[in-house]
Design a protein around this motif. Structure first.
Motif, PDB file in Angstrom:
ATOM      1  N   GLY A 293      48.875  57.366  63.164  1.00 54.12           N
ATOM      2  CA  GLY A 293      49.200  56.384  62.150  1.00 54.12           C
ATOM      3  C   GLY A 293      48.287  56.544  60.942  1.00 54.12           C
ATOM      4  N   VAL A 294      48.612  55.853  59.881  1.00 54.10           N
ATOM      5  CA  VAL A 294      47.784  55.863  58.665  1.00 54.10           C
ATOM      6  C   VAL A 294      47.532  54.417  58.243  1.00 54.10           C
ATOM      7  N   PRO A 295      46.469  54.194  57.499  1.00 56.17           N
ATOM      8  CA  PRO A 295      46.183  52.812  57.059  1.00 56.17           C
ATOM      9  C   PRO A 295      47.248  52.292  56.109  1.00 56.17           C
ATOM     10  N   ASP A 296      47.400  50.984  56.071  1.00 57.65           N
ATOM     11  CA  ASP A 296      48.271  50.369  55.086  1.00 57.65           C
ATOM     12  C   ASP A 296      47.665  50.534  53.699  1.00 57.65           C
ATOM     13  N   ILE A 297      48.528  50.670  52.717  1.00 61.50           N
ATOM     14  CA  ILE A 297      48.122  50.708  51.320  1.00 61.50           C
ATOM     15  C   ILE A 297      48.452  49.361  50.692  1.00 61.50           C
ATOM     16  N   LYS A 298      47.479  48.782  49.999  1.00 62.94           N
ATOM     17  CA  LYS A 298      47.694  47.508  49.319  1.00 62.94           C
ATOM     18  C   LYS A 298      47.265  47.623  47.861  1.00 62.94           C
ATOM     19  N   ILE A 299      47.873  46.823  47.026  1.00 62.00           N
ATOM     20  CA  ILE A 299      47.487  46.758  45.616  1.00 62.00           C
ATOM     21  C   ILE A 299      46.313  45.790  45.487  1.00 62.00           C
ATOM     22  N   ALA A 300      45.332  46.145  44.698  1.00 63.56           N
ATOM     23  CA  ALA A 300      44.147  45.309  44.504  1.00 63.56           C
ATOM     24  C   ALA A 300      44.550  43.922  44.001  1.00 63.56           C
ATOM     25  N   GLU A 301      43.769  42.927  44.387  1.00 65.46           N
ATOM     26  CA  GLU A 301      44.100  41.545  44.056  1.00 65.46           C
ATOM     27  C   GLU A 301      43.144  40.902  43.056  1.00 65.46           C
ATOM     28  N   CYS A 302      41.952  41.442  42.914  1.00 65.73           N
ATOM     29  CA  CYS A 302      40.946  40.792  42.062  1.00 65.73           C
ATOM     30  C   CYS A 302      41.036  41.188  40.595  1.00 65.73           C
ATOM     31  N   GLY A 303      41.863  42.171  40.290  1.00 65.59           N
ATOM     32  CA  GLY A 303      41.976  42.613  38.908  1.00 65.59           C
ATOM     33  C   GLY A 303      40.646  43.083  38.360  1.00 65.59           C
ATOM     34  N   ASN A 304      40.371  42.719  37.115  1.00 69.06           N
ATOM     35  CA  ASN A 304      39.142  43.160  36.463  1.00 69.06           C
ATOM     36  C   ASN A 304      37.894  42.491  37.025  1.00 69.06           C
ATOM     37  N   ASP A 305      38.079  41.465  37.860  1.00 65.86           N
ATOM     38  CA  ASP A 305      36.920  40.769  38.429  1.00 65.86           C
ATOM     39  C   ASP A 305      36.322  41.500  39.627  1.00 65.86           C
ATOM     40  N   ALA A 306      37.022  42.476  40.190  1.00 64.76           N
ATOM     41  CA  ALA A 306      36.536  43.140  41.402  1.00 64.76           C
ATOM     42  C   ALA A 306      35.166  43.774  41.177  1.00 64.76           C
ATOM     43  N   GLY A 307      35.037  44.531  40.088  1.00 67.08           N
ATOM     44  CA  GLY A 307      33.769  45.191  39.814  1.00 67.08           C
ATOM     45  C   GLY A 307      32.663  44.212  39.526  1.00 67.08           C
ATOM     46  N   LEU A 308      32.993  43.114  38.888  1.00 63.21           N
ATOM     47  CA  LEU A 308      32.015  42.083  38.569  1.00 63.21           C
ATOM     48  C   LEU A 308      31.499  41.407  39.843  1.00 63.21           C
ATOM     49  N   ILE A 309      32.414  41.073  40.734  1.00 64.58           N
ATOM     50  CA  ILE A 309      32.025  40.451  42.010  1.00 64.58           C
ATOM     51  C   ILE A 309      31.156  41.402  42.815  1.00 64.58           C
ATOM     52  N   GLY A 310      31.585  42.657  42.908  1.00 70.12           N
ATOM     53  CA  GLY A 310      30.807  43.633  43.660  1.00 70.12           C
ATOM     54  C   GLY A 310      29.420  43.840  43.078  1.00 70.12           C
ATOM     55  N   ALA A 311      29.319  43.907  41.749  1.00 71.79           N
ATOM     56  CA  ALA A 311      28.014  44.094  41.116  1.00 71.79           C
ATOM     57  C   ALA A 311      27.083  42.929  41.424  1.00 71.79           C
ATOM     58  N   ALA A 312      27.609  41.718  41.313  1.00 77.11           N
ATOM     59  CA  ALA A 312      26.782  40.537  41.567  1.00 77.11           C
ATOM     60  C   ALA A 312      26.251  40.500  42.993  1.00 77.11           C
ATOM     61  N   MET A 313      27.001  41.094  43.924  1.00 76.50           N
ATOM     62  CA  MET A 313      26.623  41.015  45.340  1.00 76.50           C
ATOM     63  C   MET A 313      25.867  42.238  45.845  1.00 76.50           C
ATOM     64  N   LEU A 314      25.388  43.080  44.926  1.00 76.73           N
ATOM     65  CA  LEU A 314      24.712  44.314  45.350  1.00 76.73           C
ATOM     66  C   LEU A 314      23.442  44.048  46.140  1.00 76.73           C
ATOM     67  N   GLU A 315      22.711  43.020  45.782  1.00 74.23           N
ATOM     68  CA  GLU A 315      21.484  42.718  46.517  1.00 74.23           C
ATOM     69  C   GLU A 315      21.788  42.471  47.996  1.00 74.23           C
ATOM     70  N   LYS A 316      22.908  41.855  48.260  1.00 72.23           N
ATOM     71  CA  LYS A 316      23.256  41.485  49.636  1.00 72.23           C
ATOM     72  C   LYS A 316      23.971  42.601  50.380  1.00 72.23           C
ATOM     73  N   TYR A 317      24.845  43.329  49.687  1.00 69.92           N
ATOM     74  CA  TYR A 317      25.706  44.281  50.377  1.00 69.92           C
ATOM     75  C   TYR A 317      25.533  45.739  49.924  1.00 69.92           C
ATOM     76  N   GLY A 318      24.672  45.980  48.947  1.00 69.06           N
ATOM     77  CA  GLY A 318      24.411  47.341  48.532  1.00 69.06           C
ATOM     78  C   GLY A 318      23.456  48.027  49.486  1.00 69.06           C
ATOM     79  N   MET A 319      22.965  49.192  49.081  1.00 69.63           N
ATOM     80  CA  MET A 319      22.070  49.952  49.935  1.00 69.63           C
ATOM     81  C   MET A 319      20.601  49.652  49.638  1.00 69.63           C
ATOM     82  N   ASN A 320      20.355  48.662  48.754  1.00 70.20           N
ATOM     83  CA  ASN A 320      18.994  48.242  48.408  1.00 70.20           C
ATOM     84  C   ASN A 320      18.128  49.408  47.939  1.00 70.20           C
ATOM     85  N   ARG A 321      18.767  50.319  47.193  1.00 69.86           N
ATOM     86  CA  ARG A 321      18.022  51.517  46.832  1.00 69.86           C
ATOM     87  C   ARG A 321      17.577  51.512  45.376  1.00 69.86           C
ATOM     88  N   ASN A 322      18.098  50.561  44.576  1.00 76.09           N
ATOM     89  CA  ASN A 322      17.817  50.626  43.153  1.00 76.09           C
ATOM     90  C   ASN A 322      16.918  49.499  42.660  1.00 76.09           C
TER      91      ASN A 322
END
Length: 324
Positions: A293-322
């Motif tokens: 089988g293969v994974p399902d493909i979905k269209i992103a839901e956060c739009g332009n906010d996805a990168g912003l949300i991810g950036a804000a949460m780097l301290e918690k979910y990033g690799m703590n390398r920077n």
């Protein structure tokens, strides 16, 4: 309630935002990036728009424990230099030393596509999954990988440049200087190039009329719109594009075995007319697809906010390398 400060840096705009602990954007400001200026001016504006959104939200900079930034590049953890931000013409710049002059917080910097993948995992189409592959089909082909709900970037922390994996040996020129990269076949830019090549063979295609006879105005949406209206040349272009994209994704699937695949970027706005045949083609083109089988493909839901949300949460979910 705890709040997180994020900045999504693009070649066109900077978007700064305040994210709450439920991954909701509670305040956001976007300003032009002003590419072409000095690094001093650009980094000062990166800080200013972030401070402005803090003020607008009615909180103080001291209420935050970090400043997370998504950028179209990586930071080399051995040198702390931002490696290659094409949109600003930056190569190996000491990005932290510029940013630290303006905001007194630990700074986390991550590739913007990785931030988008994290944002979709936390708050969007991949919510509830821990192993996610995301592709952004825009001017370039961005890629982000989330493994066990953490950004994966390899041993040197600069990996997951999925758009610059090779798809065609010695193929079309890519913006990175290499040839045959997936980006040269699967980005919106590539789709537009493929459509223009097809118009050389069929100048009577509906695509020409949809851009008022000026093919310099042709966009990815133009190709999909023409196909929806029955244009055979547009259909052939889209089918070829989906073949390329499914082959690229099939390689990523057999390497990372994600639970789900998220598509973002301008081309993904085509929705089901892209997603459904791509899902079908992925099953055919993936090793042991019928058996495993293969994974399902979905269209992103956060739009332009996805990168912003991810950036804000780097301290918690990033690799703590920077952190500096």
């Amino acid at each position: 309630m705890k709040y997180y400060l994020g900045l999504d840096v693009g070649g066109t705009n900077f978007a700064a935002g305040i994210i709450d602990e439920n991954y909701r954007v509670i305040e956001k400001i976007s300003v032009p990036a002003g590419a072409g200026r000095s690094i001093e001016e650009i980094t000062e504006d990166m800080a200013n728009v972030s401070l402005e959104v803090v003020k607008k939200a009615g909180v103080d900079i001291s209420d935050f424990t970090s400043w997370g930034i998504g950028m179209p590049s990586f930071v080399n953890p051995r040198t702390n230099l931002l490696v290659h931000a094409n949109c600003f013409g930056w190569k190996n710049v000491p990005i932290y030393s510029y940013l630290e002059r303006h905001i007194p917080l630990p700074i986390y910097i991550e590739n913007d596509a990785n931030c988008a993948a994290l944002g979709e995992t936390l708050a969007g189409g991949a919510k509830g999954y821990e192993n996610v592959l995301m592709l952004t089909l825009g001017t370039g082909l961005g890629g982000g990988i989330i493994l066990n709900k953490k950004i994966y970037a390899g041993a040197d922390m600069m990996g997951a440049e999925l758009g610059h994996t090779k798809l065609v040996y010695n193929g079309a020129a890519c913006t990175c200087g290499q040839y045959g990269c997936a980006e040269a076949y699967c980005s919106a830019t590539a789709l537009i190039r493929q459509a223009k090549e097809a118009l050389e063979r069929d100048p009577e295609s509906l695509m020409v009329r949809l851009c008022d006879g000026d093919i310099s105005k042709l966009e990815a949406k133009t190709v999909f719109d023409a196909m929806k209206q029955g244009d055979d040349t547009a259909r052939q272009v889209i089918e070829q594009y989906i073949d390329y994209l499914s082959c690229a994704i099939s390689s990523f699937v057999v390497i990372f075995r994600p639970e789900i695949i998220i598509l973002g970027g301008g081309v993904a706005n085509a929705g089901e007319i892209l997603r459904r045949p791509l899902q079908e083609r992925l099953l055919v083109n993936t090793y042991a697809g019928s058996e495993i089988g293969v994974p399902d493909i979905k269209i992103a839901e956060c739009g332009n906010d996805a990168g912003l949300i991810g950036a804000a949460m780097l301290e918690k979910y990033g690799m703590n390398r920077n952190q500096k």
